[in-house]
Design a protein around this motif. Structure first.
Motif, PDB file in Angstrom:
ATOM      1  N   ALA A 164       0.885  -1.167  -0.058  1.00 17.25           N
ATOM      2  CA  ALA A 164       0.039  -0.005  -0.053  1.00 17.25           C
ATOM      3  C   ALA A 164       0.873   1.270  -0.053  1.00 17.25           C
ATOM      4  O   ALA A 164       0.692   2.145  -0.648  1.00 17.25           O
ATOM      5  N   ALA A 165       1.890   1.128   0.663  1.00 21.52           N
ATOM      6  CA  ALA A 165       2.997   2.367   0.731  1.00 21.52           C
ATOM      7  C   ALA A 165       3.746   2.667  -0.774  1.00 21.52           C
ATOM      8  O   ALA A 165       4.050   3.629  -0.760  1.00 21.52           O
ATOM      9  N   GLY A 166       3.753   1.713  -1.403  1.00 17.94           N
ATOM     10  CA  GLY A 166       4.434   1.812  -2.633  1.00 17.94           C
ATOM     11  C   GLY A 166       3.818   3.059  -3.686  1.00 17.94           C
ATOM     12  O   GLY A 166       2.680   3.342  -3.436  1.00 17.94           O
ATOM     13  N   THR A 167       4.157   3.079  -4.591  1.00 21.45           N
ATOM     14  CA  THR A 167       3.600   3.856  -5.759  1.00 21.45           C
ATOM     15  C   THR A 167       2.466   3.106  -6.825  1.00 21.45           C
ATOM     16  O   THR A 167       2.747   1.953  -6.653  1.00 21.45           O
ATOM     17  N   GLY A 168       2.098   3.951  -7.368  1.00 22.80           N
ATOM     18  CA  GLY A 168       0.927   3.446  -8.371  1.00 22.80           C
ATOM     19  C   GLY A 168      -0.329   3.610  -7.743  1.00 22.80           C
ATOM     20  O   GLY A 168      -0.603   3.971  -6.629  1.00 22.80           O
ATOM     21  N   SER A 169      -1.295   3.497  -8.898  1.00 25.71           N
ATOM     22  CA  SER A 169      -2.681   3.752  -8.498  1.00 25.71           C
ATOM     23  C   SER A 169      -3.302   2.529  -7.799  1.00 25.71           C
ATOM     24  O   SER A 169      -2.798   1.556  -7.527  1.00 25.71           O
ATOM     25  N   ASN A 170      -4.509   2.799  -7.300  1.00 25.04           N
ATOM     26  CA  ASN A 170      -5.350   1.807  -6.627  1.00 25.04           C
ATOM     27  C   ASN A 170      -5.658   0.386  -7.513  1.00 25.04           C
ATOM     28  O   ASN A 170      -5.117  -0.955  -7.049  1.00 25.04           O
ATOM     29  N   ARG A 171      -5.865   0.555  -8.819  1.00 23.92           N
ATOM     30  CA  ARG A 171      -6.038  -0.548  -9.840  1.00 23.92           C
ATOM     31  C   ARG A 171      -4.555  -1.340  -9.872  1.00 23.92           C
ATOM     32  O   ARG A 171      -4.771  -2.651  -9.936  1.00 23.92           O
ATOM     33  N   THR A 172      -3.418  -0.485 -10.037  1.00 20.85           N
ATOM     34  CA  THR A 172      -2.229  -1.077 -10.047  1.00 20.85           C
ATOM     35  C   THR A 172      -1.842  -1.890  -8.831  1.00 20.85           C
ATOM     36  O   THR A 172      -1.192  -3.085  -9.060  1.00 20.85           O
ATOM     37  N   LYS A 173      -2.170  -1.553  -7.692  1.00 22.18           N
ATOM     38  CA  LYS A 173      -2.141  -2.188  -6.518  1.00 22.18           C
ATOM     39  C   LYS A 173      -2.936  -3.544  -6.455  1.00 22.18           C
ATOM     40  O   LYS A 173      -2.420  -4.643  -6.006  1.00 22.18           O
ATOM     41  N   TRP A 174      -3.851  -3.442  -6.987  1.00 20.20           N
ATOM     42  CA  TRP A 174      -4.888  -4.598  -6.983  1.00 20.20           C
ATOM     43  C   TRP A 174      -4.237  -5.539  -7.959  1.00 20.20           C
ATOM     44  O   TRP A 174      -4.274  -6.824  -7.419  1.00 20.20           O
ATOM     45  N   PHE A 175      -3.885  -5.231  -9.199  1.00 19.29           N
ATOM     46  CA  PHE A 175      -3.215  -6.050 -10.197  1.00 19.29           C
ATOM     47  C   PHE A 175      -2.022  -6.587  -9.484  1.00 19.29           C
ATOM     48  O   PHE A 175      -1.749  -7.893  -9.701  1.00 19.29           O
TER      49      PHE A 175
END
Length: 261
Positions: A164-175
């Protein structure tokens, strides 16, 4: 003799027991002779490693390196590991970025062979960082011998906030979650998704994850789900619903240690 992490029962009560005793259990586990020996070898020798080839060629160093990222089972895939390390993570077409298992990307990024002129192995604090990860992973792996449910819950408790603390959009984190098997399994179970769910298209899987997350936890934002309260609810629900444990083994010496007599 090494300490075997344990819970006396499964489900939510076992998870509660583990949370209440985990510091004592971690301390006892961390004093194991084999673990201490492996980490001493890593600390003494990792600074001598200049290339991915050199790391892959040293079985003991590679064991700790892979173990720190939960990839111990892949130690025989030396060609793959070397290529992942050498190509780094900066280029979009690097192998680490193409693999669905993002633990390889984290491994490559941490060692830095393909990303920087001087690899991370030459940094004085590098061994300490890998040691901390290895201790956590080793504890979780050994916990899995008693309870796979607890192993998975511990993994997500540690890794989801980092993701969660990383970069990227919420969609990217779900992927990313969909590509990390332990986190995916916990999320699927906590949301009551069937095993056939993985046969759907990736976009449909994502849509389903988002809908279920909003319905059950009140949010589909990974940053919110990784907060203490929400993550606690995710893991409570997972430990209640998971049925992967077929048996639980409890060590009497372990009980004596934790009870203090």
């Amino acid at each position: 003799m090494s300490f075997q992490p344990f819970v006396p029962t499964g489900g939510l009560s076992g998870w509660r027991f583990l949370q209440n005793t985990i510091e004592t259990q971690r301390k006892a586990h961390g004093e194991g002779v084999a673990l201490q020996r492996d980490l001493a070898y890593f600390r003494d020798n990792i600074g001598k490693i200049d290339t991915a080839e050199a790391l892959v060629s040293d079985y003991r160093l590679l064991s700790v390196a892979l173990g720190a990222f939960g990839l111990s089972d892949d130690i025989g895939s030396k060609f793959l590991i070397r290529r992942v390390l050498e190509e780094g993570t900066l280029e979009p077409d690097a192998l680490a970025n193409k693999l669905s298992d993002k633990r390889y990307r984290d491994l490559s990024r941490a060692f830095g062979f393909g990303d920087f002129p001087v690899p991370s192995t030459k940094i004085s604090t590098f061994a300490d960082k890998i040691e901390a990860r290895y201790r956590d992973q080793a504890f979780e792996t050994d916990m899995g011998q008693t309870s796979e449910t607890m192993r998975l819950a511990l993994y997500v408790q540690r890794e989801l906030p980092a993701l969660a603390a990383g970069t990227g959009s919420n969609r990217t984190k779900w992927f990313t979650i969909m590509g990390i098997a332990p986190i995916r399994q916990v999320m699927e179970t906590a949301m009551g998704l069937p095993s056939s769910f993985a046969t759907l298209s990736l976009d449909k899987q994502l849509e389903t994850f988002l809908e279920r997350s909003r319905s059950i936890f009140g949010t589909d934002q990974i940053d919110d789900l990784a907060s203490d309260g929400a993550l606690g609810r995710v893991l409570d629900r997972f430990t209640v619903l998971d049925e992967s444990d077929t048996s639980l083994t409890v060590s009497s010496p372990a009980l004596v240690l934790l009870r203090g007599f």
